[in-house]
Structure formats: structure tokens, C-alpha cells
Scaffold this motif. Sequence first.
Motif: not given
Length: 280
Positions: A79-107
Motif C-alpha cells: 500500500a505504501a509503495l503504490r502511494r509512491r509508484v502509480g501505474l496507468v494501464f494501456q486500456n483505461p477501461d481497466r482502471q476507471l470504475f466510478s460514475a463521474s470523473v471527480v469521483e474516480d480521481v477522488s477514490f
Amino acid sequence: MAILMLLEAISLSHRYADGSLGLDGCSLAIRRGSRNALLGANGSGKTTLLMHCNGLLQPSAGSLRFAGAPLDMSRAGLAALRRRVGLVFQNPDRQLFSASVVEDVSFGPLNLGLDEATVRGRVDEALAAVGMAEHANRPVHHLSFGQKKRVCIAGVLAMQPDVLLLDEPMAGLDAAMQHELLAVLDRLAGQGITIVLSTHDVDFAYRWADDIHLLAAGRCLAAFAAAELPAQAAALKQAGQPLPAVVALQGALAARGIAAGAPARSLDALLAQLSLEEAR
């Protein structure tokens, strides 16, 4: 003065559950604050390596170090590592799951237990950094593919990481969207964020990166400053990669006695050099 290596893979190997080999003794090091391209064909181990750097996969053999210390594979350590090293997948639909943009970024920030005002500040800053502030309240499913990728990056940035990992970030983007995303990455690099991305595009890697790590068959065949790529023809050939078009073109011009100045890392730069030579 010693150069601080922020991320290090040491003889890293990984075998998947089906028996296939993802990494085979892969070793490389990432300098703090640098822009890095993992260059290799499909199946060379790029994605597998990125997932190890974020702790999503654990090595079958070898080790990883972050900021000089071995990765802590406990739940709290990851958990500590993932706060410092963030991964963005090739397909964004693997990563986005909230209804709105602000909700997703807030998660992510909300899961850190931060107060509402701090979360809102981080989200606003992250969306501004990727040029998506005006889309904060839009439904995620109404976004274009390129906008979804930028929201994924914003979600990682809201965690305020030291390292941003991106798996084939240019895949599926047209020329205009690639230009927009590159502008975002350049701004983030200018803020001191270490960027590591995977690509099979040698022209892009040569043009954009500070350091190139050449992968093939789960190994890092060579790692070098991008400016040194013209001298790496043998390693590129071993990895099934061609010379960048601008290197081949400048070599052909030189063979015909046409000087174009110092080695150019893009066709635009080469054309500018040729224009200067002609003006003289």
C-alpha cells in the motif's frame, strides 16, 4: 557525486501460472527525475516489468529495490509503495470504475483517509495537470479514449507519487491526442516526477526519453542514454528493433556529403538543422 537510482530490478524473473516466462533475469535501474522508455516488441516483458514495479506481481526470482530499500511485499508495504509508484494501464477501461470523473480521481486519496478539503485540493490539482478540470463532473462513459487516459493519469497523480508508470500510453491515440498527452507528460517531468513508459516505437523512444531500456525475451539487453542510441545498432538488431528513421536518414545524408550538424533526435529537428545549413 553518486546518481540516486530510484527503482532497481535485480535479476528479476517471473513465471506465470500457465508456465509462460514473463521475465528472465531482468536487471535495470531508473534514475530519480528521469524520463524512461522501456523499448521492446510485444511479449518482450515490458508490461510484466511495470506490474512488478508497482507490486501487482511478485517475482519468481530476483528482487526489486525502491529508494535503495528492498520492496516490502506485506499488505502495508505494498500500500505504501503504490502511494509512491502509480501505474496507468494501456486500456483505461481497466482502471476507471466510478460514475463521474471527480469521483474516480477522488477514490485513491479518500482511501488514504484524507479529509474532504485535502482530497478536493488534490483532485483539482491533478485534473488541472492533465487538462481535464472542465470535465470534472462529466460521466466517465461520455469521455473520449484520450480523455479517459488523462483521467487515469489524474487518478494516479492525486496520490502524489514519485514515479509514474505508463503501459503503452500512446496506443489507440490519434496524432492530436498523442501530442496532448506528451504535453502532459512533459509538464509532469518538469515537476520532477520520474516517468517510466513502455513502447515498441523506437522513433518515439529516441525523441522523448532521457534513458532507454531495451527489452527482449524478458531481459534488459541494454540500457543507455537516449542520445547514445545511434551507437546501439547491434543491440537494437538483437531486439528486433530498427534504427530510428531520423538516424537512418541522417546517415544517408552524411554518406552523400550533406552535413546536418549534430545528431538530431526527431525529423523536425533534422529539418531545422538542414534549413540552418542551407541558410549559411
